[in-house]
Design a protein around this motif. Structure first.
Motif, short mmCIF file in Angstrom:
data_model
loop_
_atom_site.label_atom_id
_atom_site.label_comp_id
_atom_site.label_asym_id
_atom_site.label_seq_id
_atom_site.Cartn_x
_atom_site.Cartn_y
_atom_site.Cartn_z
N ASN A 1 4.61 0.54 1.75
CA ASN A 1 5.10 -0.59 2.52
C ASN A 1 4.59 -1.89 1.92
O ASN A 1 3.64 -1.94 1.15
N HIS B 1 3.72 -5.93 3.11
CA HIS B 1 3.40 -6.75 4.27
C HIS B 1 3.81 -8.20 3.98
O HIS B 1 3.86 -8.62 2.83
N HIS C 1 0.81 4.45 2.22
CA HIS C 1 0.26 4.91 3.50
C HIS C 1 0.68 6.35 3.73
O HIS C 1 1.73 6.78 3.26
N HIS D 1 0.84 -1.20 0.00
CA HIS D 1 0.00 0.00 0.00
C HIS D 1 0.87 1.25 0.00
O HIS D 1 2.01 1.22 0.43
CU LIG Z 1 0.27 -1.40 3.99
#
Ligand SMILES: [Cu+2]
Length: 133
Positions: free
Chosen positions: A114, A116, A72, A70
């Protein structure tokens, strides 16, 4: 000869149609590994009018594992956990998304990308890069 030139021009256009439309060079941002993930990479952001093509290339990503990614708000040290803009999952180290935000906004210094660990382990961040010039 004229036909050949036109054909060559068409080929050149096809070859460059994925490049920035008006010459703005893509932004390249490093992704640093987090939590001993061993994953590092590069985010490439390319203006597409009022949208931005965001591509991730990650080394060390586990094969065949979908890793959510994503944009962020915040920095890598202080990330707003709510995604601002979702990206396609990183799979085998690759992700490409057309994000509905202009490059200037994404590069305004308020955002980070980032990655995950997996869809089941979202809380483990494996890589991050701050979208600053
Ligand atoms: Cu994220």
């Amino acid at each position: 000869m004229r036909i050949h030139l036109a054909f060559a021009a068409a080929l050149a256009f096809a070859a460059t149609s994925l490049a920035p439309a008006f010459g703005a060079p893509p932004e390249k941002i490093g992704l640093m590994g987090l939590n001993n993930s061993g994953e590092v990479g590069i985010v490439t952001l390319t203006a597409r009018g009022n949208k931005t093509l965001v591509s991730l290339s990650v080394q060390g990503a586990p094969k065949g594992v979908a890793q959510p990614a994503h944009v962020h708000r915040g920095s890598c040290d202080n990330l707003n956990p709510v995604p601002a803009y979702p990206l396609q999952n990183v799979v085998n180290g690759r992700s490409t998304t057309l994000v509905n935000a202009p490059l200037s906004r994404l590069m305004s210094g308020h955002y980070a990308v980032n990655v995950h660990a997996s869809t089941k382990n979202l809380k483990r961040y494996v890589a991050c890069g701050e979208l600053v010039r």
